[in-house]
Design an enzyme around this catalytic site. Structure first.
Site, PDB file in Angstrom:
ATOM      1  N   HIS A  93       0.862  -1.190   0.000  1.00  0.00           N
ATOM      2  CA  HIS A  93       0.000   0.000   0.000  1.00  0.00           C
ATOM      3  C   HIS A  93       0.895   1.235   0.000  1.00  0.00           C
ATOM      4  O   HIS A  93       2.139   1.108  -0.002  1.00  0.00           O
ATOM      5  CB  HIS A  93      -0.950  -0.027   1.201  1.00  0.00           C
ATOM      6  CG  HIS A  93      -0.266  -0.286   2.506  1.00  0.00           C
ATOM      7  ND1 HIS A  93       0.595   0.608   3.092  1.00  0.00           N
ATOM      8  CD2 HIS A  93      -0.288  -1.369   3.336  1.00  0.00           C
ATOM      9  CE1 HIS A  93       1.050   0.116   4.229  1.00  0.00           C
ATOM     10  NE2 HIS A  93       0.543  -1.096   4.406  1.00  0.00           N
ATOM     11  N   HIS A 119       3.957   1.352   2.379  1.00  0.00           N
ATOM     12  CA  HIS A 119       5.157   0.656   1.901  1.00  0.00           C
ATOM     13  C   HIS A 119       5.879   1.510   0.850  1.00  0.00           C
ATOM     14  O   HIS A 119       7.099   1.613   0.857  1.00  0.00           O
ATOM     15  CB  HIS A 119       4.777  -0.678   1.236  1.00  0.00           C
ATOM     16  CG  HIS A 119       4.186  -1.695   2.160  1.00  0.00           C
ATOM     17  ND1 HIS A 119       2.902  -2.165   2.018  1.00  0.00           N
ATOM     18  CD2 HIS A 119       4.712  -2.356   3.223  1.00  0.00           C
ATOM     19  CE1 HIS A 119       2.663  -3.076   2.950  1.00  0.00           C
ATOM     20  NE2 HIS A 119       3.739  -3.208   3.698  1.00  0.00           N
ATOM     21  N   GLY A 169       9.034   1.130   9.271  1.00  0.00           N
ATOM     22  CA  GLY A 169       7.951   2.061   9.574  1.00  0.00           C
ATOM     23  C   GLY A 169       7.668   2.210  11.066  1.00  0.00           C
ATOM     24  O   GLY A 169       7.649   1.225  11.804  1.00  0.00           O
ATOM     25  N   SER A 186      -2.531  -0.466   6.376  1.00  0.00           N
ATOM     26  CA  SER A 186      -2.024  -1.784   6.760  1.00  0.00           C
ATOM     27  C   SER A 186      -2.506  -2.803   5.737  1.00  0.00           C
ATOM     28  O   SER A 186      -3.618  -2.684   5.213  1.00  0.00           O
ATOM     29  CB  SER A 186      -2.580  -2.148   8.143  1.00  0.00           C
ATOM     30  OG  SER A 186      -2.440  -3.534   8.367  1.00  0.00           O
ATOM     31  N   ARG A 203      -3.466  -5.634   6.400  1.00  0.00           N
ATOM     32  CA  ARG A 203      -4.630  -6.316   6.992  1.00  0.00           C
ATOM     33  C   ARG A 203      -5.930  -5.524   6.794  1.00  0.00           C
ATOM     34  O   ARG A 203      -7.006  -6.098   6.932  1.00  0.00           O
ATOM     35  CB  ARG A 203      -4.399  -6.580   8.475  1.00  0.00           C
ATOM     36  CG  ARG A 203      -3.387  -7.678   8.752  1.00  0.00           C
ATOM     37  CD  ARG A 203      -3.323  -8.009  10.234  1.00  0.00           C
ATOM     38  NE  ARG A 203      -2.420  -9.119  10.522  1.00  0.00           N
ATOM     39  CZ  ARG A 203      -1.103  -9.004  10.714  1.00  0.00           C
ATOM     40  NH1 ARG A 203      -0.549  -7.815  10.655  1.00  0.00           N
ATOM     41  NH2 ARG A 203      -0.364 -10.073  10.970  1.00  0.00           N
TER      42      ARG A 203
HETATM   43  P1  AMP Z   1       4.716  -5.231   6.544  1.00  0.00           P
HETATM   44  O1  AMP Z   1       4.565  -5.559   5.107  1.00  0.00           O
HETATM   45  O2  AMP Z   1       3.432  -4.998   7.254  1.00  0.00           O
HETATM   46  O3  AMP Z   1       5.635  -6.181   7.264  1.00  0.00           O
HETATM   47  O4  AMP Z   1       5.441  -3.824   6.586  1.00  0.00           O
HETATM   48  C1  AMP Z   1       6.659  -3.594   5.919  1.00  0.00           C
HETATM   49  C2  AMP Z   1       7.205  -2.265   6.378  1.00  0.00           C
HETATM   50  O5  AMP Z   1       6.280  -1.219   6.047  1.00  0.00           O
HETATM   51  C3  AMP Z   1       7.422  -2.203   7.899  1.00  0.00           C
HETATM   52  O6  AMP Z   1       8.632  -1.523   8.176  1.00  0.00           O
HETATM   53  C4  AMP Z   1       6.219  -1.409   8.358  1.00  0.00           C
HETATM   54  O7  AMP Z   1       6.430  -0.724   9.569  1.00  0.00           O
HETATM   55  C5  AMP Z   1       6.006  -0.445   7.204  1.00  0.00           C
HETATM   56  N1  AMP Z   1       4.632   0.029   7.185  1.00  0.00           N
HETATM   57  C6  AMP Z   1       3.503  -0.697   7.363  1.00  0.00           C
HETATM   58  N2  AMP Z   1       2.416   0.092   7.363  1.00  0.00           N
HETATM   59  C7  AMP Z   1       2.863   1.374   7.190  1.00  0.00           C
HETATM   60  C8  AMP Z   1       2.223   2.651   7.111  1.00  0.00           C
HETATM   61  N3  AMP Z   1       0.905   2.781   7.230  1.00  0.00           N
HETATM   62  N4  AMP Z   1       2.992   3.753   6.918  1.00  0.00           N
HETATM   63  C9  AMP Z   1       4.347   3.613   6.800  1.00  0.00           C
HETATM   64  N5  AMP Z   1       5.011   2.441   6.872  1.00  0.00           N
HETATM   65  C10 AMP Z   1       4.282   1.333   7.070  1.00  0.00           C
END
Ligand code: AMP
Length: 282
Positions: A34, A37, A149, A187, A189
């Site tokens: 999203h 990312h 993040g 997110s 999710r």
């Molecule tokens: P994930 O795919 O959920 O493991 O997240 C990958 C990276 O993207 C992690 O470092 C998260 O903290 C970051 N991230 C997830 N959601 C957000 C958001 N809403 N804003 C900025 N970074 C995010």
């Protein structure tokens, strides 16, 4: 963009690049990408000569099998988005590449206090799984900078600890939380929420902001009680809502004027677990 499935091929490619490039940036993700990312990818591009992203839904960090099975997977869309956003290298390993045998899942990391509170307390084993995969990814990419993040605030602290344990010198760049228009933190999710659940879920951020704005004159526990009531009315089942020192994550009961604080929350909307946080500066 070049796509790699095997660590060895990625390592060989990056070793060659390192002969002419001085800054490799890395953005690890679990896909279902999203704008949050993509903001990490953009930050990485602005500070690096080469941007590497990984997509791997890491089974060892899920303490709940159902959550793992229902985790959104949108690989084709993800590849297109990364290409459009100028990512240079994508590492998309299979499970067997990361965990070739039982022994590869067995290492233990000394995370101390961090593992006993908040996400560590409510998701037993979660951070051990995060460390397992992040160590393997960091060894394969060997980046100069890692972009993660603030949305996963405690995870940022765990990863800093992991880098210390690995005796590596990787700069960690923590990027701000991107939100939907209604305030809901973006997110992967969120894809599992209905339109009306997404509206209700915005209450999570609203209550964090409300607590922050009230904090000075009131005792946190009273504010927490009121906010928990409103979250319940919105349809949430709250796991935790805590105030902590942002440097150490020491949990505190009242507003203190001597440093930066953070409010952190985890709550279920239906069977979807959401987390959020808000930093409070002095
Ligand atoms: P994930 O795919 O959920 O493991 O997240 C990958 C990276 O993207 C992690 O470092 C998260 O903290 C970051 N991230 C997830 N959601 C957000 C958001 N809403 N804003 C900025 N970074 C995010």
């Amino acid at each position: 963009m070049i796509l790699f499935k095997h660590s060895k091929d990625l390592e060989n490619y990056l070793d060659k690049q390192r002969q002419t490039l001085t800054s490799i940036g890395f953005v690890p993700t679990m896909g279902a990408l999203h704008s949050g990312h993509l903001s990490l990818i953009n930050k990485c591009k602005s500070l690096s000569q080469l941007t590497v992203c990984s997509i791997f839904v890491n089974p060892t960090q899920f303490n709940n099998q159902d959550d793992f099975e229902k985790y959104p997977k949108t690989m084709d869309e993800d590849v297109l988005l990364l290409e459009e956003n100028g990512c240079d290298v994508l590492f998309m390993p299979d499970e067997i590449e990361i965990y070739p045998n039982a022994a590869s899942r067995e290492k233990h990391y000394d995370l101390g206090y961090l593992e006993t509170i908040l996400e560590g307390k409510f998701r037993p084993g979660h951070f051990q799984g995060v460390c397992l995969v992040v160590e393997k990814l960091l060894k394969a990419v060997n980046p100069d900078r890692l972009f993660i993040g603030q949305k996963d605030f405690q995870q940022c602290m765990v990863i800093r600890r992991l880098i210390e344990l690995m005796h590596e010198k990787i700069e960690v760049v923590i990027c701000p939380i991107l939100r939907e228009e209604n305030g809901l933190a973006m997110s992967s999710r969120n894809r599992r929420l209905s339109a009306s659940q997404k509206e209700s879920a915005a209450e999570l951020h609203r209550q964090l902001v409300w607590i922050r704005d009230q904090l000075t004159p009131y005792h946190f526990q009273n504010l927490k009680k009121e906010a928990m009531g409103r979250l319940k009315e919105a349809g949430f089942k709250v796991e935790y809502l805590e105030l902590a020192k942002s440097g150490s994550l020491d949990l505190i009961n009242e507003f203190e004027n001597d440093g930066n604080l953070i409010i952190l929350v985890a709550a279920f909307m239906g069977d979807v677990r959401l987390i959020d946080n808000l930093l409070i500066s002095e």
